[in-house]
Write a protein that holds these residues in place. Structure first.
Motif, PDB file in Angstrom:
ATOM      1  N   HIS A 196       0.986   8.413  12.755  1.00  0.00           N
ATOM      2  CA  HIS A 196       2.477   8.854  11.641  1.00  0.00           C
ATOM      3  C   HIS A 196       3.345   7.694  12.351  1.00  0.00           C
ATOM      4  CE1 HIS A 196       6.029  11.324  11.534  1.00  0.00           C
ATOM      5  NE2 HIS A 196       5.256  11.827  10.726  1.00  0.00           N
ATOM      6  N   LEU A 197       3.136   7.229  12.908  1.00  0.00           N
ATOM      7  CA  LEU A 197       4.668   6.417  13.238  1.00  0.00           C
ATOM      8  C   LEU A 197       4.428   4.756  12.559  1.00  0.00           C
ATOM      9  CD1 LEU A 197       7.500   5.369  14.257  1.00  0.00           C
ATOM     10  CD2 LEU A 197       6.249   4.832  16.840  1.00  0.00           C
ATOM     11  N   PHE A 198       3.154   4.627  12.896  1.00  0.00           N
ATOM     12  CA  PHE A 198       2.122   3.768  12.224  1.00  0.00           C
ATOM     13  C   PHE A 198       2.729   3.690   9.757  1.00  0.00           C
ATOM     14  CE2 PHE A 198      -0.217   0.236   9.763  1.00  0.00           C
ATOM     15  CZ  PHE A 198      -0.664  -0.746  10.248  1.00  0.00           C
ATOM     16  N   ALA A 199       2.162   4.596   9.947  1.00  0.00           N
ATOM     17  CA  ALA A 199       2.465   4.960   8.614  1.00  0.00           C
ATOM     18  C   ALA A 199       4.242   5.509   7.693  1.00  0.00           C
ATOM     19  CB  ALA A 199       1.779   6.433   7.769  1.00  0.00           C
ATOM     20  N   ARG A 200       4.809   5.867   8.683  1.00  0.00           N
ATOM     21  CA  ARG A 200       6.062   6.040   8.171  1.00  0.00           C
ATOM     22  C   ARG A 200       6.880   4.648   7.907  1.00  0.00           C
ATOM     23  NH1 ARG A 200       9.583   8.239  13.296  1.00  0.00           N
ATOM     24  NH2 ARG A 200       9.859   6.453  13.472  1.00  0.00           N
ATOM     25  N   GLN A 201       7.382   3.493   9.550  1.00  0.00           N
ATOM     26  CA  GLN A 201       7.644   2.750   8.830  1.00  0.00           C
ATOM     27  C   GLN A 201       7.339   1.137   8.174  1.00  0.00           C
ATOM     28  OE1 GLN A 201      10.151   3.564  10.554  1.00  0.00           O
ATOM     29  NE2 GLN A 201      10.436   1.597  11.576  1.00  0.00           N
ATOM     30  N   LEU A 202       5.628   1.285   7.699  1.00  0.00           N
ATOM     31  CA  LEU A 202       4.862   1.329   6.666  1.00  0.00           C
ATOM     32  C   LEU A 202       5.426   1.396   5.458  1.00  0.00           C
ATOM     33  CD1 LEU A 202       2.868  -0.652   5.845  1.00  0.00           C
ATOM     34  CD2 LEU A 202       1.384   0.792   5.752  1.00  0.00           C
ATOM     35  N   HIS A 203       5.886   2.699   4.839  1.00  0.00           N
ATOM     36  CA  HIS A 203       6.115   3.361   3.525  1.00  0.00           C
ATOM     37  C   HIS A 203       8.169   3.024   3.586  1.00  0.00           C
ATOM     38  CE1 HIS A 203       2.574   4.054   1.192  1.00  0.00           C
ATOM     39  NE2 HIS A 203       2.084   4.649   2.658  1.00  0.00           N
ATOM     40  N   ARG A 204       8.853   3.584   4.971  1.00  0.00           N
ATOM     41  CA  ARG A 204       9.660   2.605   5.483  1.00  0.00           C
ATOM     42  C   ARG A 204      10.560   1.820   5.035  1.00  0.00           C
ATOM     43  NH1 ARG A 204      12.602   6.144  10.491  1.00  0.00           N
ATOM     44  NH2 ARG A 204      11.737   7.757   9.055  1.00  0.00           N
ATOM     45  N   SER A 205      10.196   0.779   5.919  1.00  0.00           N
ATOM     46  CA  SER A 205      10.766  -1.127   5.827  1.00  0.00           C
ATOM     47  C   SER A 205       9.924  -1.566   5.220  1.00  0.00           C
ATOM     48  CB  SER A 205      10.622  -0.758   7.441  1.00  0.00           C
ATOM     49  OG  SER A 205      10.728  -2.476   8.236  1.00  0.00           O
ATOM     50  N   PRO A 206      10.713  -2.094   4.354  1.00  0.00           N
ATOM     51  CA  PRO A 206      10.414  -3.314   3.390  1.00  0.00           C
ATOM     52  C   PRO A 206       9.588  -4.402   3.770  1.00  0.00           C
ATOM     53  CG  PRO A 206      12.452  -2.447   2.830  1.00  0.00           C
ATOM     54  CD  PRO A 206      11.861  -2.114   3.711  1.00  0.00           C
ATOM     55  N   ILE A 207      10.204  -4.604   5.644  1.00  0.00           N
ATOM     56  CA  ILE A 207      10.180  -5.879   6.120  1.00  0.00           C
ATOM     57  C   ILE A 207       8.103  -5.678   6.565  1.00  0.00           C
ATOM     58  CG2 ILE A 207      11.024  -7.110   8.339  1.00  0.00           C
ATOM     59  CD1 ILE A 207      13.432  -6.813   7.676  1.00  0.00           C
ATOM     60  N   VAL A 208       8.207  -4.743   7.534  1.00  0.00           N
ATOM     61  CA  VAL A 208       7.199  -3.649   8.037  1.00  0.00           C
ATOM     62  C   VAL A 208       6.596  -4.050   6.722  1.00  0.00           C
ATOM     63  CG1 VAL A 208       5.650  -2.553   8.976  1.00  0.00           C
ATOM     64  CG2 VAL A 208       7.563  -2.597   9.987  1.00  0.00           C
ATOM     65  N   ARG A 209       6.044  -3.570   5.933  1.00  0.00           N
ATOM     66  CA  ARG A 209       5.057  -3.645   4.367  1.00  0.00           C
ATOM     67  C   ARG A 209       4.612  -4.861   3.798  1.00  0.00           C
ATOM     68  NH1 ARG A 209       5.356   0.818   0.360  1.00  0.00           N
ATOM     69  NH2 ARG A 209       3.093   0.510  -1.148  1.00  0.00           N
ATOM     70  N   GLN A 210       5.958  -6.103   3.999  1.00  0.00           N
ATOM     71  CA  GLN A 210       6.322  -7.583   3.411  1.00  0.00           C
ATOM     72  C   GLN A 210       5.060  -7.619   4.478  1.00  0.00           C
ATOM     73  OE1 GLN A 210       7.394 -10.665   4.794  1.00  0.00           O
ATOM     74  NE2 GLN A 210       6.251 -11.504   3.315  1.00  0.00           N
ATOM     75  N   LYS A 211       5.175  -7.743   6.162  1.00  0.00           N
ATOM     76  CA  LYS A 211       4.854  -8.744   6.625  1.00  0.00           C
ATOM     77  C   LYS A 211       3.073  -8.089   6.692  1.00  0.00           C
ATOM     78  CE  LYS A 211       6.891  -9.638  10.669  1.00  0.00           C
ATOM     79  NZ  LYS A 211       6.979 -10.628  11.468  1.00  0.00           N
ATOM     80  N   LEU A 212       2.916  -6.864   7.018  1.00  0.00           N
ATOM     81  CA  LEU A 212       1.107  -6.538   6.324  1.00  0.00           C
ATOM     82  C   LEU A 212       0.828  -7.032   5.557  1.00  0.00           C
ATOM     83  CD1 LEU A 212       1.782  -3.321   9.006  1.00  0.00           C
ATOM     84  CD2 LEU A 212       0.816  -4.960   9.590  1.00  0.00           C
ATOM     85  N   GLN A 213       1.529  -6.775   4.315  1.00  0.00           N
ATOM     86  CA  GLN A 213       0.714  -7.321   2.806  1.00  0.00           C
ATOM     87  C   GLN A 213       0.285  -8.962   2.738  1.00  0.00           C
ATOM     88  OE1 GLN A 213       3.659  -5.300   0.054  1.00  0.00           O
ATOM     89  NE2 GLN A 213       1.604  -3.427  -0.258  1.00  0.00           N
ATOM     90  N   SER A 214       1.251  -9.057   3.372  1.00  0.00           N
ATOM     91  CA  SER A 214       0.883 -10.646   3.494  1.00  0.00           C
ATOM     92  C   SER A 214       0.041 -11.387   4.354  1.00  0.00           C
ATOM     93  CB  SER A 214       2.020 -11.370   3.748  1.00  0.00           C
ATOM     94  OG  SER A 214       2.178 -11.664   5.152  1.00  0.00           O
ATOM     95  N   ARG A 215      -0.939 -10.069   5.152  1.00  0.00           N
ATOM     96  CA  ARG A 215      -2.085 -10.949   6.354  1.00  0.00           C
ATOM     97  C   ARG A 215      -3.102 -11.053   5.411  1.00  0.00           C
ATOM     98  NH1 ARG A 215      -0.389 -11.413  12.537  1.00  0.00           N
ATOM     99  NH2 ARG A 215       1.928 -11.949  11.859  1.00  0.00           N
ATOM    100  N   TYR A 216      -3.334 -10.082   4.853  1.00  0.00           N
ATOM    101  CA  TYR A 216      -4.992  -9.232   4.281  1.00  0.00           C
ATOM    102  C   TYR A 216      -4.789  -9.907   3.481  1.00  0.00           C
ATOM    103  CZ  TYR A 216      -4.486  -7.598   9.448  1.00  0.00           C
ATOM    104  OH  TYR A 216      -4.200  -7.816  10.523  1.00  0.00           O
ATOM    105  N   ASP A 217      -6.249  -9.784   2.466  1.00  0.00           N
ATOM    106  CA  ASP A 217      -6.550 -10.275   1.011  1.00  0.00           C
ATOM    107  C   ASP A 217      -7.624  -8.960   0.826  1.00  0.00           C
ATOM    108  OD1 ASP A 217      -4.991 -13.014   0.687  1.00  0.00           O
ATOM    109  OD2 ASP A 217      -6.259 -13.822   1.903  1.00  0.00           O
ATOM    110  N   HIS A 218      -8.425  -8.548   1.768  1.00  0.00           N
ATOM    111  CA  HIS A 218      -9.216  -7.461   2.059  1.00  0.00           C
ATOM    112  C   HIS A 218      -9.035  -6.941   2.808  1.00  0.00           C
ATOM    113  CE1 HIS A 218     -11.511  -9.945  -1.136  1.00  0.00           C
ATOM    114  NE2 HIS A 218     -11.064 -10.842  -0.987  1.00  0.00           N
TER     115      HIS A 218
END
Length: 651
Positions: A196-218
């Motif tokens: 819950h906390l991970f998903a919430r911050q992933l969609h609430r925080s642009p910084i968290v989302r950008q950092k995670l999206q930049s780490r994986y290609d697949h």
């Protein structure tokens, strides 16, 4: 790549492993080699030059993660260690620990189900007192968990999925709010908070989302049909620009009670525009006769499962249906058949008995015991949920987190002449102290009559850097009081030796506690994994991913398939069809479907014995109209050929 021999793939598997497009769902039927396909996909990506650190592979259990890592190492060598592989919960927890400020979670202690119930009891008592008609703590915890995993507000979930009146909905909401407040005060973090906390911050925080999206290609996902709405939000938040490669089977989606969302597979292309769907329909496990019955079961559904399994192994024998007068006769026949096969040279290990629940297997378990048939039960008590083990772990937990009030209460009340009131007063004082040394001094002063109480904390803390030594010290100090508290201590004490062996795999006590709180290991998994020859008795919901040459599926009768509690709810009835499908497809060579007219004294209306055109009784029953050519009912059934019905059981 290593010099290991490449995986041998069929055309369907190779097409999926080497898929060159965007997002894809691999619709993998039972026994079609989905794990080999995922391994081959990773090998293909690394061969194409993809950095293994940018390939994330998510599974649902530690066991699955271990298997994948082992098989990856056989295919791509040292590069396998660089591929992030693990469960959703451990993946999310890794980042919560790494970026506590970004996730706004600070330093927290994971609590397990038992601790959750204890905390819920406190919240319930505080809000509603002793109202016997109010939902019990376990039911309240289930409401909380389901609301979390389906990503719904509690009141919305209660209105949609329960029969509670508005006043009760409000009161339940107040209890769950108090529970959440208590968690925050104690710095507790339950199993459902992680996603819950991970998903919430992933969609609430642009910084968290950008950092995670930049780490994986697949992003590769195993058992996609078991994902819940929160897990889907996590994938959805990370999938661009990363590509999804999800492997699952909508026909094996049987965990709605845990929050799994059938639509994550069945509606994949609606949720991921432009996604492709590939199929694996060549079954390596079962003979065609077993698959014919399984395929027929799905074909009767109004849903389009859109798959038809074909046996690579070819033909064998038809599934056998045996109807018994009652569950004692059913249990006796199974025990007799097992003994006859074993006397003929078959190993016990080649046989699996599948049951809807532990209670439904009472008669069969009694028959196995009475006839000295060695067996293990999977789906029962978990090792780390055993009371004596939780007692020992409470000592480790208070050192790991001195603010852990529940662990302190359990630990302190183990000792002679320390009641709940004394423990509560002690805890209040301990919470004002910083550092284990000061806590030990306080305990030493307060409990001079029990010097071992403070000594245990001190000695464990002294070897804290070595998990095995810490568990050994805890065992030495607590054994004198635990062996007085529990019967059968010789057997129970072996569990502590097992804990030490498990701890050898971990770098810290905290890591050990966290790992097994998140995904507790079952007694059967821990104690029997090296035992060679046992019959497996297993609940259907624990059996997905398993197989055996000979399977006995018990309780196949009206009231069980579909279960009486699901009747009238179209979604639940359909999931019941999938439960039966999963059970059938565990069998490799032979499948026996046994059922009764009477079960534990409760009358079940007589139903059609697989003769076409019969009414099948008044209850819905999936196998009422099964074609006669798909099953064999012409079986000798001599009730004098096995022992008289069992009349006593052992827990």
């Amino acid at each position: 790549m290593t010099d290991n021999e490449p995986l041998k793939l069929n055309a369907e598997q190779r097409c999926a492993a080497e898929f060159a497009g965007g997002d894809v769902l691999v619709l993998a039927g039972a026994g079609t080699g989905k794990t080999s396909t995922i391994i081959a996909r990773v090998a293909h990506l690394t061969n194409m030059g993809i950095d293994p650190r940018r390939i994330l592979l998510l599974t649902f259990t530690r066991r699955a993660a271990r298997e994948v890592r082992h098989r990856l190492s056989q295919q791509i060598g040292a590069a396998a260690k660089a591929v992030p592989t693990g469960t959703f919960h451990n993946f999310c927890l890794q980042y919560l620990r790494r970026w506590p400020d970004l996730f706004e979670c600070g330093s927290l202690t994971i609590i397990d189900r038992d601790d959750q119930l204890q905390l819920m009891k406190l919240a319930r008592a505080s809000v509603v007192g002793k109202d016997a008609s109010f939902p019990k703590s376990a039911e309240l915890a289930n409401y909380y968990s389901y609301a979390r995993n389906t990503n719904r507000p509690v009141d919305e979930y209660l209105r949609a999925f329960t029969d509670h009146d508005p006043d009760s909905v409000q009161r339940i909401g107040s209890v769950l709010k108090d529970y959440s407040t208590r968690k925050l005060q104690c710095r507790y973090f339950d199993y459902d908070d992680i996603l819950h906390l991970f998903a919430r911050q992933l969609h609430r925080s642009p910084i968290v989302r950008q950092k995670l999206q930049s780490r994986y290609d697949h992003l590769l996902v195993d058992e996609m049909q078991d994902t819940n709405p929160l897990q889907w939000l996590i994938l959805d938040g990370m999938r661009e620009p990363a590509k999804l490669f999800c492997v699952g089977d909508d026909a094996q989606s049987i965990y709605a009670f845990r929050g799994a969302d059938f639509r994550n597979v069945h509606s994949f292309t609606d949720r991921v525009p432009g996604a492709s769907v590939l199929k694996l329909e060549q079954n390596f496990r079962s003979t065609q006769e077993i698959l014919d019955l399984s395929n027929w079961l799905l074909d009767q559904s109004k849903l389009e499962y859109d798959k038809h399994l074909v046996a690579v192994r070819g033909t064998g024998t038809k599934p056998v249906r045996i109807e018994c007068d009652d569950d004692f006769e059913e249990a006796g026949w199974i025990a007799g058949d097992l003994m006859s096969r074993h006397e003929g040279g078959d190993d016990w290990r080649d046989h699996m008995i599948l049951t809807r629940s532990a209670w439904a297997a009472r008669s069969v378990e009694g028959a196995l015991i009475e006839n000295d048939i060695p067996y293990r039960f999977i789906g029962g008590t978990q090792l780390l949920q055993s009371a004596h083990v939780k007692d020992l772990l409470s000592l480790l937990r208070v050192i790991e987190n001195p603010a852990d009030q529940l662990a302190w209460m359990r630990y302190l009340t183990l000792w002679p002449r320390v009641g709940e009131k004394t423990a509560a007063n002690t805890i209040t004082q301990l919470l004002t102290l910083s550092g284990v040394d000061r806590i030990v001094q306080s305990l030493d002063q307060r409990f001079k009559a029990n010097p071992r109480l403070s000594e245990a904390v001190s000695e464990c803390h002294g070897v804290w850097a070595k998990p095995v030594a810490a568990i050994g010290a805890a065992t030495d100090k607590l054994t004198p009081i635990l062996e007085k508290k529990y019967d059968d201590w010789d057997r129970r004490s072996k569990d502590f030796q097992l804990l030490q062996r498990l701890a050898e795999k971990h770098g810290s006590v905290g890591e050990f506690l966290e790992t097994y709180t998140l995904d507790p290991i079952s007694e059967s998994e821990a104690t029997h994994e090296d035992v060679d020859d046992l019959v497996t008795l297993i609940t259907v919901h624990s059996a997905k991913g398993t197989e055996a040459p000979v399977c006995y599926l018990i309780g196949v009768q009206p009231g069980n398939y579909p279960h009486v509690r699901s009747i009238g709810d179209a979604d639940k009835e359909e999931e019941e069809r999938r439960v039966l499908y999963v059970a059938m497809t565990r069998a490799k060579n032979e499948l026996f479907l046994t059922g009764t007219i009477r079960s534990h004294g409760a009358y079940v209306p007589h139903y059609n014995r697989f003769h076409p055109g019969g009414s099948g009784g008044s209850q819905p029953y999936f196998l009422n109209d099964v074609p006669a050519d798909l099953v064999n009912t012409d079986v000798d059934f001599d009730t004098d050929s096995f022992d008289s019905p069992i009349v006593s059981f052992r827990d």
